[in-house]
Design an enzyme around this catalytic site. Sequence first.
Site, mmCIF file in Angstrom:
data_model
loop_
_atom_site.group_PDB
_atom_site.id
_atom_site.type_symbol
_atom_site.label_atom_id
_atom_site.label_comp_id
_atom_site.label_asym_id
_atom_site.label_seq_id
_atom_site.Cartn_x
_atom_site.Cartn_y
_atom_site.Cartn_z
ATOM 1 N N LYS A 195 -9.062 -0.106 -3.571
ATOM 2 C CA LYS A 195 -8.108 -0.136 -2.445
ATOM 3 C C LYS A 195 -6.704 -0.161 -3.050
ATOM 4 O O LYS A 195 -6.223 -1.192 -3.508
ATOM 5 C CB LYS A 195 -8.349 -1.403 -1.615
ATOM 6 C CG LYS A 195 -7.926 -1.347 -0.175
ATOM 7 C CD LYS A 195 -6.476 -1.078 0.114
ATOM 8 C CE LYS A 195 -5.573 -2.294 0.088
ATOM 9 N NZ LYS A 195 -4.133 -1.933 0.265
ATOM 10 N N GLY A 248 -1.639 -8.523 -7.827
ATOM 11 C CA GLY A 248 -0.663 -8.607 -6.738
ATOM 12 C C GLY A 248 -0.052 -9.981 -6.690
ATOM 13 O O GLY A 248 0.049 -10.677 -7.709
ATOM 14 N N SER A 249 0.325 -10.394 -5.486
ATOM 15 C CA SER A 249 1.046 -11.652 -5.342
ATOM 16 C C SER A 249 0.104 -12.854 -5.458
ATOM 17 O O SER A 249 -1.093 -12.753 -5.155
ATOM 18 C CB SER A 249 1.739 -11.687 -3.978
ATOM 19 O OG SER A 249 0.762 -11.633 -2.960
ATOM 20 N N THR A 250 0.672 -13.977 -5.841
ATOM 21 C CA THR A 250 -0.115 -15.208 -5.933
ATOM 22 C C THR A 250 -0.609 -15.622 -4.541
ATOM 23 O O THR A 250 -1.736 -16.107 -4.388
ATOM 24 C CB THR A 250 0.728 -16.316 -6.598
ATOM 25 O OG1 THR A 250 0.998 -15.887 -7.938
ATOM 26 C CG2 THR A 250 0.005 -17.648 -6.633
ATOM 27 N N GLY A 253 -3.545 -13.515 -3.832
ATOM 28 C CA GLY A 253 -4.565 -13.908 -4.820
ATOM 29 C C GLY A 253 -5.338 -15.139 -4.360
ATOM 30 O O GLY A 253 -6.569 -15.211 -4.495
ATOM 31 N N GLU A 270 -4.787 -11.026 -11.387
ATOM 32 C CA GLU A 270 -3.544 -10.827 -12.147
ATOM 33 C C GLU A 270 -2.415 -11.038 -11.156
ATOM 34 O O GLU A 270 -2.175 -10.180 -10.312
ATOM 35 C CB GLU A 270 -3.463 -9.384 -12.674
ATOM 36 C CG GLU A 270 -4.476 -9.016 -13.707
ATOM 37 C CD GLU A 270 -4.268 -9.785 -14.988
ATOM 38 O OE1 GLU A 270 -3.159 -10.325 -15.213
ATOM 39 O OE2 GLU A 270 -5.221 -9.874 -15.753
ATOM 40 N N CYS A 304 5.295 -7.592 -13.193
ATOM 41 C CA CYS A 304 4.824 -8.980 -13.177
ATOM 42 C C CYS A 304 5.175 -9.757 -14.438
ATOM 43 O O CYS A 304 5.447 -10.948 -14.374
ATOM 44 C CB CYS A 304 3.313 -9.006 -12.938
ATOM 45 S SG CYS A 304 2.390 -7.999 -14.102
ATOM 46 N N GLU A 401 9.106 -15.649 -7.772
ATOM 47 C CA GLU A 401 9.062 -14.289 -8.315
ATOM 48 C C GLU A 401 9.909 -13.405 -7.400
ATOM 49 O O GLU A 401 9.530 -13.124 -6.264
ATOM 50 C CB GLU A 401 7.616 -13.784 -8.351
ATOM 51 C CG GLU A 401 7.501 -12.456 -9.053
ATOM 52 C CD GLU A 401 6.062 -11.967 -9.175
ATOM 53 O OE1 GLU A 401 5.316 -12.073 -8.186
ATOM 54 O OE2 GLU A 401 5.698 -11.470 -10.262
#
Length: 499
Positions: A195, A248-250, A253, A270, A304, A401
């Site tokens: 995706k 992607g983003s935390t 995640g 990641e 990142c 971030e």
Amino acid sequence: MNANVAPDRTETATAAFLARPHQLLIGGKWVSAANGATIDVINPSTGKVFATVAAGGAGDIDAAVRAARRAFSSGSWAKLRAVERARLLYKLADAVEANAEEIAWLESLDGGNPVRSVRHVDIAMSIDSLRMSASLADKITGETPLSAPQGEGFAYFLREPIGVAGLITPWNAPFLMAVNKIGPALAVGCTVVHKPAELAPLTALRLGELICELGFPDGVVNIVTGLGPLAGQALADHPDVNKISFTGSTRVGKSILSAAAVNMKRVTLELGGKSPIIVFPDADLERTASSIGDEICFKTGQFCAAGTRLFVHQAVHDELVERMVSRLGAVKVGAGTSPGVQMGPIISEKQLERVLGYIAAGGADGAQLATGGKRIERDGYFVEPTLLIGARADMSVMRDEVFGPVLGVASFSDPRDLDQIAAMANDTQYGLAAKIWTTDLRSAHQLARKLQAGLITINGGGGDGRMPFGGFKQSGIGREGGREGALSFTEIKSVSMGY
Ligand code: NDP
């Protein structure tokens, strides 16, 4: 070759791709989303729609997972001889190389990054990554202990492909991220549902076309474009997916981690970073300033592992800042496909607003702009590369971030107090990367031991796809890259037998 000047062949190939429908790849066939929905794809350098892709939903994800399961269970891939899997992956690497200019051009239109940078970093690394995955296909093995277990008998462990892997990727390096997940998963015998990000989905579809042309068995690679909360969530929730590999983003995640609990999916994450750069007074300042300047502009800071908190010794603070200001002032900002451009736009209006918000908050909190700070008034989503000096650890620009070309600068006084320097650098929820600049290698390696990060570079040491990549703390779980990355798509089975 000047990659900033598109040869006619590249533009023609890109135009031909854009003229084709951008559907979902499910079970070896290109199909529309079940409900016919589409997503507009915007060129961030112009702010204009230049393509549409299918917006897959939960039903399309289910169809893709079923196709991947059939392909896995049939053994058409997992039981293929490893050298045959390798042969197809090498062919894929060759096909990417043969179409590298076109893919770089397309990715530049899609994500805004300069063509030269996409071609010589992302696509070059993707080709290496595919060849590395191919080379691992027949080298992932179990073990047999040398000596017999207690009593008479024999034991060994096997490594088996984990099954169907769901691969969810972001927009900042879409082709490389796709390849970094698809390559190792296929090498060990998994089948996949990928995706891509809604903001930059096109090169994943071009990769899908190449995969179809090369004769990979149907259903081994399925690609479903769509919105994260619908298609992405459906993949993370799906009970017949054995593993999710997510970048992607935390924030997302964490939601993947909860969704994975339903059937105990294996998970590799990641996630975000807020990586420190530490500059000692003995560093080569010219090299340091130019490398940090390039890093701020690389992918317009949407990267990142970018160094975004600079801790510089007070004796060289002013000189380093001066050198960086002069370097950043000379950076050519513009559309990724324009000749000579060094920094492209931010991916979207929303993301640009977010970046400008962090810069404003840094100023309101007492940091001073050494350079940059403003939106560049033209079509598309451009912002100046920005340095904020006098930044403190409690400022949002030093904690969150930002994902833009923004560097916060603070200083330290005692270069021998490595514990205190490490404490400043480690004062973050993240732990993806840390960068050290010094000519005193003893301090460098002592500090490397004290830093909580998955990737440490000393004096600009570059990326190496053979090295495991991933983060400490909230920067993620697990590692991608090299052998470790391939192993993460396997399950271990121990077997013992009495004579
Ligand atoms: P997201 O984490 O939202 O997106 C990454 C991928 O996850 C995309 O494919 C996205 O789909 C998908 N996704 C979104 N929501 C879900 C969900 N509920 N379940 C499953 N998949 C989902 O990142 P954004 O693109 O929104 O960027 C936001 C911030 O994330 C950035 O500002 C940056 O801080 C960070 N980020 C970090 C990256 C990294 O490499 N560490 C990469 C990208 C972003 P869709 O594109 O459709 O939303």
